[in-house]
Scaffold this active site. Structure first.
Site, PDB file in Angstrom:
ATOM      1  N   SER A  50       0.732  -1.157  -0.052  1.00  0.00           N
ATOM      2  CA  SER A  50       0.077  -0.055  -0.194  1.00  0.00           C
ATOM      3  C   SER A  50       0.738   1.261   0.056  1.00  0.00           C
ATOM      4  O   SER A  50       2.070   1.178   0.376  1.00  0.00           O
ATOM      5  CB  SER A  50      -0.838   0.110   1.308  1.00  0.00           C
ATOM      6  OG  SER A  50      -1.482   1.358   1.545  1.00  0.00           O
ATOM      7  N   TYR A  84      -1.201  -0.629  10.050  1.00  0.00           N
ATOM      8  CA  TYR A  84      -1.120  -1.055   8.694  1.00  0.00           C
ATOM      9  C   TYR A  84      -0.010  -0.527   7.723  1.00  0.00           C
ATOM     10  O   TYR A  84       0.522  -1.384   7.119  1.00  0.00           O
ATOM     11  CB  TYR A  84      -2.536  -0.381   8.329  1.00  0.00           C
ATOM     12  CG  TYR A  84      -2.903  -0.565   6.648  1.00  0.00           C
ATOM     13  CD1 TYR A  84      -3.546  -1.793   6.383  1.00  0.00           C
ATOM     14  CD2 TYR A  84      -2.817   0.389   5.753  1.00  0.00           C
ATOM     15  CE1 TYR A  84      -3.867  -2.061   4.988  1.00  0.00           C
ATOM     16  CE2 TYR A  84      -3.041   0.228   4.390  1.00  0.00           C
ATOM     17  CZ  TYR A  84      -3.444  -1.132   4.354  1.00  0.00           C
ATOM     18  OH  TYR A  84      -4.093  -1.324   3.003  1.00  0.00           O
TER      19      TYR A  84
HETATM   20  P1  NAP Z   1     -11.291  -5.969   1.210  1.00  0.00           P
HETATM   21  O1  NAP Z   1     -12.641  -5.510   0.263  1.00  0.00           O
HETATM   22  O2  NAP Z   1     -11.763  -5.500   2.465  1.00  0.00           O
HETATM   23  O3  NAP Z   1     -11.277  -7.389   1.081  1.00  0.00           O
HETATM   24  C1  NAP Z   1     -10.529  -8.197   2.123  1.00  0.00           C
HETATM   25  C2  NAP Z   1     -10.308  -9.373   1.488  1.00  0.00           C
HETATM   26  O4  NAP Z   1      -9.312  -9.974   2.399  1.00  0.00           O
HETATM   27  C3  NAP Z   1     -11.353 -10.375   1.751  1.00  0.00           C
HETATM   28  O5  NAP Z   1     -11.495 -11.339   0.702  1.00  0.00           O
HETATM   29  C4  NAP Z   1     -11.239 -10.858   3.247  1.00  0.00           C
HETATM   30  O6  NAP Z   1     -11.921 -12.268   3.148  1.00  0.00           O
HETATM   31  C5  NAP Z   1      -9.806 -11.284   3.041  1.00  0.00           C
HETATM   32  N1  NAP Z   1      -9.332 -11.586   4.298  1.00  0.00           N
HETATM   33  C6  NAP Z   1      -9.286 -10.679   5.509  1.00  0.00           C
HETATM   34  N2  NAP Z   1      -8.686 -11.476   6.446  1.00  0.00           N
HETATM   35  C7  NAP Z   1      -8.274 -12.655   6.128  1.00  0.00           C
HETATM   36  C8  NAP Z   1      -7.736 -13.664   6.588  1.00  0.00           C
HETATM   37  N3  NAP Z   1      -7.200 -13.575   7.803  1.00  0.00           N
HETATM   38  N4  NAP Z   1      -7.532 -14.851   5.730  1.00  0.00           N
HETATM   39  C9  NAP Z   1      -7.889 -15.029   4.568  1.00  0.00           C
HETATM   40  N5  NAP Z   1      -8.443 -13.923   3.888  1.00  0.00           N
HETATM   41  C10 NAP Z   1      -8.700 -12.672   4.673  1.00  0.00           C
HETATM   42  O7  NAP Z   1     -10.329  -5.112   1.016  1.00  0.00           O
HETATM   43  P2  NAP Z   1      -9.509  -4.667  -0.410  1.00  0.00           P
HETATM   44  O8  NAP Z   1      -9.666  -3.053  -0.419  1.00  0.00           O
HETATM   45  O9  NAP Z   1      -9.805  -5.430  -1.502  1.00  0.00           O
HETATM   46  O10 NAP Z   1      -7.905  -4.886   0.031  1.00  0.00           O
HETATM   47  C11 NAP Z   1      -7.067  -5.817  -0.585  1.00  0.00           C
HETATM   48  C12 NAP Z   1      -5.784  -5.672  -0.178  1.00  0.00           C
HETATM   49  O11 NAP Z   1      -5.268  -4.507  -1.029  1.00  0.00           O
HETATM   50  C13 NAP Z   1      -5.403  -5.630   1.076  1.00  0.00           C
HETATM   51  O12 NAP Z   1      -3.942  -6.175   1.179  1.00  0.00           O
HETATM   52  C14 NAP Z   1      -5.395  -4.026   1.289  1.00  0.00           C
HETATM   53  O13 NAP Z   1      -4.388  -3.777   2.404  1.00  0.00           O
HETATM   54  C15 NAP Z   1      -4.722  -3.700   0.035  1.00  0.00           C
HETATM   55  N6  NAP Z   1      -4.907  -2.245  -0.352  1.00  0.00           N
HETATM   56  C16 NAP Z   1      -6.361  -1.882  -0.483  1.00  0.00           C
HETATM   57  C17 NAP Z   1      -6.327  -0.420  -0.812  1.00  0.00           C
HETATM   58  C18 NAP Z   1      -7.569   0.209  -0.879  1.00  0.00           C
HETATM   59  O14 NAP Z   1      -7.895   1.401  -1.110  1.00  0.00           O
HETATM   60  N7  NAP Z   1      -8.911  -0.594  -0.910  1.00  0.00           N
HETATM   61  C19 NAP Z   1      -5.240   0.259  -0.856  1.00  0.00           C
HETATM   62  C20 NAP Z   1      -3.880  -0.166  -0.547  1.00  0.00           C
HETATM   63  C21 NAP Z   1      -3.788  -1.460  -0.316  1.00  0.00           C
HETATM   64  P3  NAP Z   1     -13.621 -12.378   3.716  1.00  0.00           P
HETATM   65  O15 NAP Z   1     -14.449 -11.907   2.545  1.00  0.00           O
HETATM   66  O16 NAP Z   1     -13.685 -13.861   3.783  1.00  0.00           O
HETATM   67  O17 NAP Z   1     -13.575 -11.480   4.928  1.00  0.00           O
END
Ligand code: NAP
Length: 244
Positions: free
Chosen positions: A139, A152
């Site tokens: 990130s 984070y």
């Molecule tokens: P999200 O919509 O909240 O989805 C999170 C995903 O991670 C879900 O599929 C969830 O599964 C899974 N997860 C959470 N804890 C877990 C665990 N202990 N074991 C297995 N799976 C787990 O998040 P997102 O925004 O798509 O983010 C995805 C990645 O991108 C993350 O690493 C986040 O830090 C990174 N990121 C996101 C952003 C942003 O702006 N969105 C920016 C920078 C980086 P369940 O559905 O089963 O809970």
């Protein structure tokens, strides 16, 4: 045999878009999730309806036994993993003086310990094959920091150091290890920002808008492709010009 890609946290958001992109690119997909079984099955169904191959793979990726069981199941059902996308992640924000040790441990464990566990498990077959791609979702918080995200940002900066170290360890065996640092992407994780805060954030971004999960997935697709064979140890920022 079809090459197998494991995408952690693929039930929703960026992981879901990555799973669909890699399926389009011809990989058999293991759709990992923690608790959203229905959403993971819907991703599997969408891939299968499009003529692809996919299975759902439940595991808390911060739990060593669960990770070992998941890799065994994927090996039995699809074959060895040749592309690993460490995408699963959570936030639990708070200013440092108010942050509990549990909040710290939960985020470091889900976001960073998971990357260690899954990478170690995937490397066994990749080293045998003398080929493999590991793509870690970091990130911009891990590069620039963000108030209220000490846990984070530490987890995401840790991923970048881990990526460079493992890239050096396994490069001679034909395995590349890279990271992607997204900015603000429209998912459940950023939905809590609300419309006013989203507008304020968009003003800080050169392209003037939040990104889409598909705009991160396309970069994963590239890093998994033959075209990226000479890229390793890198962190590619996908933030629309936020952190310039
Ligand atoms: P999200 O919509 O909240 O989805 C999170 C995903 O991670 C879900 O599929 C969830 O599964 C899974 N997860 C959470 N804890 C877990 C665990 N202990 N074991 C297995 N799976 C787990 O998040 P997102 O925004 O798509 O983010 C995805 C990645 O991108 C993350 O690493 C986040 O830090 C990174 N990121 C996101 C952003 C942003 O702006 N969105 C920016 C920078 C980086 P369940 O559905 O089963 O809970």
């Amino acid at each position: 045999m079809t090459d197998v890609a494991l995408v952690t946290g693929a039930s929703r958001g960026i992981g879901r878009a990555i799973a669909l992109k890699l399926a389009d690119d011809g990989f058999a997909i293991a759709v990992n999730y923690a608790s959203s079984a229905q959403k993971a099955e819907a991703v599997v169904a969408q891939i299968v309806a499009g003529g692809g191959q996919a299975i759902a793979a439940q595991a808390d990726v911060s739990d060593p036994d669960a990770v070992a069981g998941m890799f065994d199941a994927i090996g039995d059902e699809l074959g060895p993993v040749s592309v690993l996308v460490n995408n699963a992640g959570v936030t639990d924000d708070g200013l440092l003086l108010r942050m509990s040790a549990d909040q710290w441990d939960k985020v470091i464990s889900t976001n960073l310990r998971s990357v260690f566990l899954c990478t170690k498990a995937a490397l066994r077959s990749m080293l045998r094959a003398k080929a493999g791609r590991i793509i870690n979702i970091s990130s911009v918080s891990g590069i620039s920091g963000n108030p209220g995200q000490g846990n984070y940002a530490a987890s995401k900066a840790g991923i970048i150091g881990f990526t460079k170290s493992v890239a050096r360890e396994v490069g001679s065996r034909g395995i590349t290890v890279n990271a992607i640092a997204p900015g603000f992407i429209q998912t459940d994780m950023t939905a809590s920002l609300g419309a006013d805060r989203s507008d304020a954030v968009a003003e800080q971004i050169a392209l003037g808008r939040l990104g889409l999960p598909e705009e991160v997935a396309s970069v994963v697709g590239y890093l998994a492709s033959d075209g990226a064979s000479y890229i390793t140890g890198q962190t590619i920022v996908v933030d629309g010009g936020l952190a310039l």
